[in-house]
Design an enzyme around this catalytic site. Sequence first.
Site, mmCIF file in Angstrom:
data_model
loop_
_atom_site.group_PDB
_atom_site.id
_atom_site.type_symbol
_atom_site.label_atom_id
_atom_site.label_comp_id
_atom_site.label_asym_id
_atom_site.label_seq_id
_atom_site.Cartn_x
_atom_site.Cartn_y
_atom_site.Cartn_z
ATOM 1 N N SER A 1 -3.342 -7.889 -15.485
ATOM 2 C CA SER A 1 -1.982 -7.537 -15.858
ATOM 3 C C SER A 1 -1.258 -8.785 -16.356
ATOM 4 O O SER A 1 -1.391 -9.859 -15.775
ATOM 5 C CB SER A 1 -1.284 -6.965 -14.626
ATOM 6 O OG SER A 1 0.046 -6.684 -14.947
ATOM 7 N N SER B 1 0.534 -13.704 -14.744
ATOM 8 C CA SER B 1 -0.531 -12.725 -14.921
ATOM 9 C C SER B 1 -1.273 -12.571 -13.587
ATOM 10 O O SER B 1 -1.079 -13.373 -12.673
ATOM 11 C CB SER B 1 -1.486 -13.227 -16.007
ATOM 12 O OG SER B 1 -2.519 -12.308 -16.246
ATOM 13 N N LYS B 2 -2.059 -11.554 -13.462
ATOM 14 C CA LYS B 2 -2.904 -11.420 -12.266
ATOM 15 C C LYS B 2 -4.020 -10.445 -12.561
ATOM 16 O O LYS B 2 -3.859 -9.540 -13.391
ATOM 17 C CB LYS B 2 -2.073 -10.868 -11.099
ATOM 18 C CG LYS B 2 -2.694 -11.142 -9.749
ATOM 19 C CD LYS B 2 -2.395 -12.560 -9.326
ATOM 20 C CE LYS B 2 -2.775 -12.857 -7.914
ATOM 21 N NZ LYS B 2 -2.029 -14.007 -7.416
ATOM 22 N N GLY B 3 -5.140 -10.636 -11.891
ATOM 23 C CA GLY B 3 -6.258 -9.725 -12.085
ATOM 24 C C GLY B 3 -6.806 -9.268 -10.756
ATOM 25 O O GLY B 3 -6.543 -9.874 -9.717
ATOM 26 N N ASP C 1 -8.201 -16.122 -6.049
ATOM 27 C CA ASP C 1 -7.228 -15.430 -5.208
ATOM 28 C C ASP C 1 -8.049 -14.865 -4.039
ATOM 29 O O ASP C 1 -9.184 -15.291 -3.814
ATOM 30 C CB ASP C 1 -6.501 -14.336 -6.009
ATOM 31 C CG ASP C 1 -5.191 -13.916 -5.355
ATOM 32 O OD1 ASP C 1 -4.203 -14.653 -5.481
ATOM 33 O OD2 ASP C 1 -5.148 -12.861 -4.693
#
Length: 476
Positions: free
Chosen positions: A61, A106-108, A149
């Site tokens: 995202s 952002s992050k996944g 993460d």
Amino acid sequence: MSTPNEPSFRESVDIMFNRAVALMDLPPGLEEKIRVCNATYTVRFGVRLRGQIQTFTGYRSVHSEHMEPVKGGIRFALGVNQDEVEALAALMTYKCALVEAPFGGSKGGLCIDPREYDDHELELITRRFAYELIKRDMINPAQNVPAPDMGTGEREMAWIADQYKRMNTTDINGVACVTGKPTNAGGIQGRTEATGRGVQYALREFFRDEDGVAKTGMSGTLDGKSVVVQGLGNVGYHAAKFLSEEDGCKVVGIIERDGALTDPKGLDVEAVRNWIAGHGGVSGCPEGTHIENGAAVLEMECDILIPAALEGVINQSNAARIKAPLIIEAANGPVTAGADLILKEKGCVIIPDMYANAGGVTVSYFEWVKNLSHIRFGRMQRRQEEARHQLVVDELERLSHHLGDAWSMTPDFKSKYLRGAGELELVRSGLDDTMRTAYQSMASVWHERGDVDDLRTAAYLVSIGKVADSYRAKGL
Ligand code: GLU
């Protein structure tokens, strides 16, 4: 983890955002532009494992591209979903703005329990997920740079970097496509422990702020303070270790998936970590007393509570019973928007996630810069710095020769002073400076604005202000 009438994680982040923008004077429409997630990409891909094709679902995202590349980790966990990655991506935007790391957010995430797969299987899955993201430029040194993460670490980052290089053989900056890599594969010293180190530096800076400390009803320094930590993963472990070994804190409670350990005299963090590594949890650990209901230990008497695991663990169902006067959010989103109000009402001070756990992305920034400059920090200056220090020491020794023994330098001073700064020292210095500066920008709003009575709102005001400034500079 949150109660049924609790909003989702993303809604919770939005509610806290709204509380802050209500105090700002943004041009019409800009508020919504900043709040919403720009894009979320969902991918479903198959990997042949154990004789059959298994389908996995992953997300990346992008919350805000006011600066590029966008930045944020990739999480491997069964609970990963679109709402969660969007909330985490939004927090990345605010976090980077607050600590002045020049990135958008952002992050996944990948829906997977990494403990169910062996190393080889995980490599296949990670490379395949990376392939899907790389071919759409959702991993790229100039556009989108992931990092570790929950459930991922330097091993996964090395696979991702290698996958990118295989697909972009002539990109001279390819290694900067991901951070948190091992040091022998383009990583930087001090990245693994950076988030925990950042929590320590944040607490040190908080305890230098007399007005802030007074609001908790505590006094003095970190020395002797009792700490409860939830989650002894990378972040919680390093924070607890540094605070107990270097700042005189007593870790009186450690909460894990399978219960908690408590000891009013202080637990041996290293011993507990080793036990968990060998047994998968705290059950049976000879350290302290085992408490089956781990969540109850969040409500234990202590000075500092460090949630360093999942989002939503302090919610409307338990917030009123939390006794710690100070909470530092080492995890992202551990306190829900509802719980935030209850805790504020009780006078509890919360050092918010977007500041408290920003150490990770700060050192990621240093790693990215190192990769783009193709040279290790300190390589050019270190020996020159040592040579100049040697000049001073030689001169002082020449002078003290005439003054007698009482004026000679202690060997400890000499060796410390003569040592030029290497990469690790520079990373720590940069991180410390970042955590101090960001705290001060946030705390000045907290102390000086009559309409701001918590650090989270202050942090949002600072970071939203910075994002708004970049949009304005772009002419939006
Ligand atoms: N996943 C970490 C975070 O939530 C680190 C992100 C990064 O280094 O880009 O901040």
